[in-house]
Scaffold this motif. Structure first.
Motif, PDB file in Angstrom:
ATOM      1  N   GLN A   1       0.558   8.619  -2.608  1.00  0.00           N
ATOM      2  CA  GLN A   1      -0.433   9.344  -1.837  1.00  0.00           C
ATOM      3  C   GLN A   1      -0.669   8.676  -0.485  1.00  0.00           C
ATOM      4  OE1 GLN A   1      -3.525  11.423  -4.341  1.00  0.00           O
ATOM      5  NE2 GLN A   1      -3.351   9.450  -5.407  1.00  0.00           N
ATOM      6  N   MET A   2      -1.403   9.368   0.374  1.00  0.00           N
ATOM      7  CA  MET A   2      -1.640   8.912   1.743  1.00  0.00           C
ATOM      8  C   MET A   2      -2.252   7.513   1.840  1.00  0.00           C
ATOM      9  SD  MET A   2      -1.068   9.502   4.857  1.00  0.00           S
ATOM     10  CE  MET A   2      -0.713  11.236   5.056  1.00  0.00           C
ATOM     11  N   PRO A   3      -3.197   7.094   0.976  1.00  0.00           N
ATOM     12  CA  PRO A   3      -3.728   5.732   1.132  1.00  0.00           C
ATOM     13  C   PRO A   3      -2.649   4.642   1.097  1.00  0.00           C
ATOM     14  CG  PRO A   3      -5.172   6.988  -0.288  1.00  0.00           C
ATOM     15  CD  PRO A   3      -3.949   7.849  -0.047  1.00  0.00           C
ATOM     16  N   LEU A   4      -1.605   4.834   0.293  1.00  0.00           N
ATOM     17  CA  LEU A   4      -0.519   3.851   0.266  1.00  0.00           C
ATOM     18  C   LEU A   4       0.202   3.825   1.609  1.00  0.00           C
ATOM     19  CD1 LEU A   4       1.360   1.805  -1.087  1.00  0.00           C
ATOM     20  CD2 LEU A   4       2.716   3.742  -1.907  1.00  0.00           C
ATOM     21  N   PHE A   5       0.554   4.996   2.110  1.00  0.00           N
ATOM     22  CA  PHE A   5       1.302   5.051   3.362  1.00  0.00           C
ATOM     23  C   PHE A   5       0.443   4.583   4.546  1.00  0.00           C
ATOM     24  CE2 PHE A   5       3.435   8.488   0.811  1.00  0.00           C
ATOM     25  CZ  PHE A   5       4.526   7.710   0.475  1.00  0.00           C
ATOM     26  N   ALA A   6      -0.853   4.877   4.502  1.00  0.00           N
ATOM     27  CA  ALA A   6      -1.757   4.400   5.557  1.00  0.00           C
ATOM     28  C   ALA A   6      -1.819   2.875   5.547  1.00  0.00           C
ATOM     29  CB  ALA A   6      -3.148   5.001   5.362  1.00  0.00           C
ATOM     30  N   THR A   7      -1.864   2.279   4.367  1.00  0.00           N
ATOM     31  CA  THR A   7      -1.855   0.819   4.261  1.00  0.00           C
ATOM     32  C   THR A   7      -0.529   0.262   4.754  1.00  0.00           C
ATOM     33  OG1 THR A   7      -3.366   0.924   2.376  1.00  0.00           O
ATOM     34  CG2 THR A   7      -2.148  -1.135   2.680  1.00  0.00           C
ATOM     35  N   MET A   8       0.571   0.929   4.401  1.00  0.00           N
ATOM     36  CA  MET A   8       1.899   0.473   4.829  1.00  0.00           C
ATOM     37  C   MET A   8       2.088   0.580   6.341  1.00  0.00           C
ATOM     38  SD  MET A   8       4.543   1.839   1.991  1.00  0.00           S
ATOM     39  CE  MET A   8       4.771   1.031   0.431  1.00  0.00           C
ATOM     40  N   ARG A   9       1.301   1.388   7.001  1.00  0.00           N
ATOM     41  CA  ARG A   9       1.366   1.441   8.470  1.00  0.00           C
ATOM     42  C   ARG A   9       0.862   0.138   9.075  1.00  0.00           C
ATOM     43  NH1 ARG A   9      -1.284   6.041  11.596  1.00  0.00           N
ATOM     44  NH2 ARG A   9      -0.075   5.084  13.252  1.00  0.00           N
ATOM     45  N   ARG A  10      -0.070  -0.535   8.383  1.00  0.00           N
ATOM     46  CA  ARG A  10      -0.691  -1.750   8.901  1.00  0.00           C
ATOM     47  C   ARG A  10      -0.082  -3.032   8.350  1.00  0.00           C
ATOM     48  NH1 ARG A  10      -4.738   1.256   6.993  1.00  0.00           N
ATOM     49  NH2 ARG A  10      -5.225  -0.261   5.376  1.00  0.00           N
ATOM     50  N   GLN A  11       0.365  -2.985   7.090  1.00  0.00           N
ATOM     51  CA  GLN A  11       0.830  -4.215   6.436  1.00  0.00           C
ATOM     52  C   GLN A  11       1.782  -3.868   5.307  1.00  0.00           C
ATOM     53  OE1 GLN A  11      -3.094  -5.393   5.208  1.00  0.00           O
ATOM     54  NE2 GLN A  11      -2.688  -4.850   3.078  1.00  0.00           N
TER      55      GLN A  11
ATOM     56  N   THR B   1      -3.462  -0.450 -11.181  1.00  0.00           N
ATOM     57  CA  THR B   1      -3.922  -0.898  -9.867  1.00  0.00           C
ATOM     58  C   THR B   1      -3.602   0.143  -8.806  1.00  0.00           C
ATOM     59  OG1 THR B   1      -3.529  -3.190 -10.521  1.00  0.00           O
ATOM     60  CG2 THR B   1      -3.816  -2.769  -8.174  1.00  0.00           C
ATOM     61  N   GLY B   2      -2.380   0.643  -8.808  1.00  0.00           N
ATOM     62  CA  GLY B   2      -1.979   1.662  -7.837  1.00  0.00           C
ATOM     63  C   GLY B   2      -2.789   2.937  -7.959  1.00  0.00           C
ATOM     64  N   ALA B   3      -3.068   3.356  -9.186  1.00  0.00           N
ATOM     65  CA  ALA B   3      -3.874   4.556  -9.403  1.00  0.00           C
ATOM     66  C   ALA B   3      -5.316   4.321  -8.966  1.00  0.00           C
ATOM     67  CB  ALA B   3      -3.809   4.981 -10.863  1.00  0.00           C
ATOM     68  N   ASN B   4      -5.869   3.143  -9.264  1.00  0.00           N
ATOM     69  CA  ASN B   4      -7.248   2.838  -8.872  1.00  0.00           C
ATOM     70  C   ASN B   4      -7.418   2.793  -7.358  1.00  0.00           C
ATOM     71  OD1 ASN B   4      -7.995   2.669 -11.548  1.00  0.00           O
ATOM     72  ND2 ASN B   4      -7.829   0.443 -11.629  1.00  0.00           N
ATOM     73  N   LEU B   5      -6.397   2.331  -6.654  1.00  0.00           N
ATOM     74  CA  LEU B   5      -6.442   2.274  -5.184  1.00  0.00           C
ATOM     75  C   LEU B   5      -6.041   3.607  -4.555  1.00  0.00           C
ATOM     76  CD1 LEU B   5      -4.818  -1.243  -4.654  1.00  0.00           C
ATOM     77  CD2 LEU B   5      -7.216  -0.615  -4.270  1.00  0.00           C
ATOM     78  N   GLU B   6      -5.764   4.599  -5.388  1.00  0.00           N
ATOM     79  CA  GLU B   6      -5.312   5.932  -4.962  1.00  0.00           C
ATOM     80  C   GLU B   6      -3.979   5.874  -4.226  1.00  0.00           C
ATOM     81  OE1 GLU B   6      -8.516   7.896  -2.907  1.00  0.00           O
ATOM     82  OE2 GLU B   6      -9.683   8.068  -4.752  1.00  0.00           O
ATOM     83  N   TYR B   7      -3.165   4.890  -4.574  1.00  0.00           N
ATOM     84  CA  TYR B   7      -1.812   4.806  -4.036  1.00  0.00           C
ATOM     85  C   TYR B   7      -0.893   5.785  -4.763  1.00  0.00           C
ATOM     86  CZ  TYR B   7      -2.849   0.454  -1.487  1.00  0.00           C
ATOM     87  OH  TYR B   7      -3.340  -0.486  -0.632  1.00  0.00           O
ATOM     88  N   THR B   8      -1.205   6.032  -6.041  1.00  0.00           N
ATOM     89  CA  THR B   8      -0.422   6.958  -6.851  1.00  0.00           C
ATOM     90  C   THR B   8      -1.371   7.946  -7.517  1.00  0.00           C
ATOM     91  OG1 THR B   8      -0.529   5.517  -8.790  1.00  0.00           O
ATOM     92  CG2 THR B   8       1.372   5.237  -7.336  1.00  0.00           C
ATOM     93  N   ARG B   9      -0.804   9.079  -7.947  1.00  0.00           N
ATOM     94  CA  ARG B   9      -1.621  10.097  -8.613  1.00  0.00           C
ATOM     95  C   ARG B   9      -2.015   9.663 -10.019  1.00  0.00           C
ATOM     96  NH1 ARG B   9       2.392  12.492  -5.771  1.00  0.00           N
ATOM     97  NH2 ARG B   9       1.724  13.904  -4.139  1.00  0.00           N
ATOM     98  N   ARG B  10      -1.144   8.894 -10.654  1.00  0.00           N
ATOM     99  CA  ARG B  10      -1.372   8.392 -12.007  1.00  0.00           C
ATOM    100  C   ARG B  10      -0.717   7.017 -12.099  1.00  0.00           C
ATOM    101  NH1 ARG B  10       3.497   8.810 -14.346  1.00  0.00           N
ATOM    102  NH2 ARG B  10       4.909  10.380 -13.579  1.00  0.00           N
ATOM    103  N   PRO B  11      -1.087   6.221 -13.090  1.00  0.00           N
ATOM    104  CA  PRO B  11      -0.448   4.903 -13.219  1.00  0.00           C
ATOM    105  C   PRO B  11       1.065   5.048 -13.418  1.00  0.00           C
ATOM    106  CG  PRO B  11      -2.393   5.023 -14.607  1.00  0.00           C
ATOM    107  CD  PRO B  11      -2.149   6.410 -14.084  1.00  0.00           C
ATOM    108  N   LEU B  12       1.824   4.248 -12.692  1.00  0.00           N
ATOM    109  CA  LEU B  12       3.282   4.241 -12.802  1.00  0.00           C
ATOM    110  C   LEU B  12       3.751   2.902 -13.349  1.00  0.00           C
ATOM    111  CD1 LEU B  12       4.352   5.641  -9.302  1.00  0.00           C
ATOM    112  CD2 LEU B  12       4.282   6.890 -11.450  1.00  0.00           C
TER     113      LEU B  12
END
Length: 135
Positions: free
Chosen positions: A32-42, A53-64
């Motif tokens: 999801q967008m929060p992951l890519f937005a973070t990757m723009r900075r770091q 962790t990824g799901a909680n940070l809204e990096y993914t739609r569900r835990p992977l």
């Protein structure tokens, strides 16, 4: 042949098919967008992307699982959207956007969009491309 306009002297231009393939891969990814937005900075570590962790940070739609996250990230590397971080010792388990990835995500964010949902055609074409490794 190129579709993107350079916004500054460092911008790169890409063929239309390259941009289409990259946007399709991003739309079909589990991220999801929060992951890519973070990757723009770091860079972002694999442990932060996978599992709950990824799901909680809204990096993914569900835990992977780490394997599923790694496979999806490697596909995005192959289409030119992401790169693996390198340190003095070699490759790390962190990922960043490439200039192509920056352009696409920046454009989506400027439009106030989340990652646009893929169409069925996108899903089929992306799956075939991944399976056959056709670009």
């Amino acid at each position: 042949m190129t579709v993107t306009k350079p916004q500054d002297a460092k911008s790169l231009t890409y063929p239309k098919k390259t941009i289409e393939r990259a946007t399709r891969a991003l739309r079909c990814s589990p991220f999801q967008m929060p992951l890519f937005a973070t990757m723009r900075r770091q860079s972002v570590n694999m442990g932060t992307i996978s599992s709950t962790t990824g799901a909680n940070l809204e990096y993914t739609r569900r835990p992977l699982s780490e394997l599923a996250a790694e496979n999806a990230l490697m596909w995005l590397i192959s289409v030119g959207v992401l790169r693996r971080e390198v340190d003095g010792q070699g490759l790390t388990d962190s990922f960043r956007l490439t200039p192509l990835g920056h352009q696409i995500i920046e454009q989506w964010q400027a439009q106030g969009q989340v990652v646009p949902p893929p169409t069925w055609r996108d899903r089929i074409y992306n799956a075939l491309s991944r399976w056959l490794r056709i670009f």
